[in-house]
Scaffold this motif. Structure first.
Motif, short mmCIF file in Angstrom:
data_model
loop_
_atom_site.label_atom_id
_atom_site.label_comp_id
_atom_site.label_asym_id
_atom_site.label_seq_id
_atom_site.Cartn_x
_atom_site.Cartn_y
_atom_site.Cartn_z
N LEU A 1 -5.89 -4.79 -0.18
CA LEU A 1 -4.76 -5.41 0.79
C LEU A 1 -3.52 -4.34 1.04
N LEU A 2 -3.12 -3.69 -0.05
CA LEU A 2 -1.97 -3.00 -0.12
C LEU A 2 -2.16 -1.83 0.70
N HIS A 3 -3.36 -1.00 0.95
CA HIS A 3 -3.41 0.05 1.73
C HIS A 3 -3.26 -0.26 3.46
N SER A 4 -3.26 -1.45 3.68
CA SER A 4 -2.98 -1.80 5.26
C SER A 4 -1.93 -2.34 5.59
N ALA A 5 -0.90 -2.37 4.29
CA ALA A 5 0.32 -2.76 4.62
C ALA A 5 1.39 -1.76 5.19
N ALA A 6 2.10 -2.25 6.36
CA ALA A 6 3.03 -1.24 6.76
C ALA A 6 4.04 -1.15 5.96
N ASP A 7 4.56 -1.94 5.27
CA ASP A 7 5.68 -1.96 4.50
C ASP A 7 5.53 -2.46 3.02
N PRO A 8 4.51 -1.57 2.24
CA PRO A 8 4.21 -1.90 0.96
C PRO A 8 5.06 -2.20 -0.25
N GLN A 9 6.50 -1.47 -0.03
CA GLN A 9 7.61 -2.02 -0.85
C GLN A 9 8.08 -3.44 -0.86
N ALA A 10 8.09 -3.87 0.43
CA ALA A 10 8.21 -5.33 0.94
C ALA A 10 7.53 -6.22 0.23
N LEU A 11 6.34 -5.81 0.42
CA LEU A 11 5.09 -6.53 -0.22
C LEU A 11 5.13 -6.88 -1.74
N MET A 12 5.47 -5.78 -2.29
CA MET A 12 5.54 -5.61 -3.74
C MET A 12 6.67 -6.44 -4.36
#
Length: 301
Positions: free
Chosen positions: A125-136
């Motif tokens: 999932l993480l490689h397609s997140a536009a804002d991975p920091q927000a997801l984390m």
């Protein structure tokens, strides 16, 4: 360390991809999830509650494996649409007349409350997140202290062969660039996680035809690069692409089959006990204060 949005991901394109409905999981995602699930045998913590982030695309078979591994734990199924969450829940539903149904943990189609789960699972999932920091940051809020994160994603060497074909044809990049595992580790620490463990492996898949290769790639993801082709392409372009793939990717030792590389990154990290900063004036959130009070002073049993 990255501090802004990934420069090669278009946020609108990423949102469209995340919002697409599907009822099946890509084969590659299931295989990666199976390998990641096997690693849980080395983790002693048995979660009372866990969260599965985007299980339909991440792996329905894996959702079944995890539910079987933690049969009495509550599972929070996090999807963008209610019907998508129900697909995952129904995939592990037991007949009403079986005894196992009454012993199974609850499956809830909702975001987990803050500090409520001991494991958070996010596959491919993480490689397609536009804002991975927000997801984390979302994952960190959901995890209880001493809970752990398990995730996987694609790495920078993914589809190098396809990128070479596009470059040779003078076309824009076929996809966004992928983040290196060391940078993911840095971002995890910045998000408040501790003891991140990152590792990777490369697998090589072969295909009988270019059409079959492109079908697999379309199931796995989309081109999220902001510099991608700005309009639709026709049948002639598709024919040129398939011919270029057959010409440049054919492996003589593999009887003309087309080979494609996928770099897979696996990550594991813990949510540690909050630490107080010893400044002249310090501030701590009510949630962190509650966690520290519940755990007691260091060394307390």
């Amino acid at each position: 360390m990255p501090t802004e949005l990934p420069p090669t991901i278009d946020p609108q394109a990423a949102a469209r991809w995340a919002g697409l409905r599907t009822a099946a999981s890509p084969w590659l995602h299931e295989e990666v999830a199976r390998r990641m699930e096997d690693r849980l045998q080395w983790i002693k913590l048995q979660p009372k509650a866990w969260a599965h982030w985007r299980p339909v695309r991440g792996g329905l078979q894996a959702h079944g494996l995890l539910s079987a591994r933690y049969p009495e734990a509550t599972c929070y199924v996090v999807e963008g649409h209610a019907d998508q969450a129900q697909i995952a829940i129904q995939s592990v539903a037991k007949p009403w007349w079986t005894a196992a149904r009454w012993k199974a943990g609850a499956q809830r189609a909702e975001l987990p409350p803050d500090s409520s789960v001991q494991m958070l699972w996010a596959n491919m999932l993480l490689h397609s997140a536009a804002d991975p920091q927000a997801l984390m940051a979302q994952w960190h809020r959901a995890l209880a202290v001493d809970g752990f994160l398990m995730f996987s994603c694609l790495g920078p060497d993914t589809a190098l062969e396809l990128r070479a074909v596009y470059e040779a044809m003078g076309w824009p990049a076929p996809g966004n660039e992928f983040t290196d595992m060391h940078d993911w580790g840095d971002m995890l620490v910045a998000a408040g996680f501790a003891e991140p463990v990152m590792d990777m492996e490369r697998i090589h898949l072969s295909y009988a035809t270019a059409a079959r290769l492109l079908l697999d790639l379309r199931e796995i993801g989309r081109n999220l690069h902001p510099g991608r082709f700005p309009a639709l392409r026709g049948k002639a372009w598709r024919a040129d692409l398939e011919q270029a793939l057959a010409r440049q990717l054919a492996d003589a030792e593999g009887q003309g089959r087309l080979s494609m590389t996928f770099e897979l990154i696996y990550g594991h990290a813990l949510k540690p006990k909050p630490r107080l900063r010893l400044d002249a004036q310090s501030a701590i959130s009510l949630r962190d204060m509650r966690d520290m009070l519940q755990r007691g002073p260091p060394g307390a049993s």
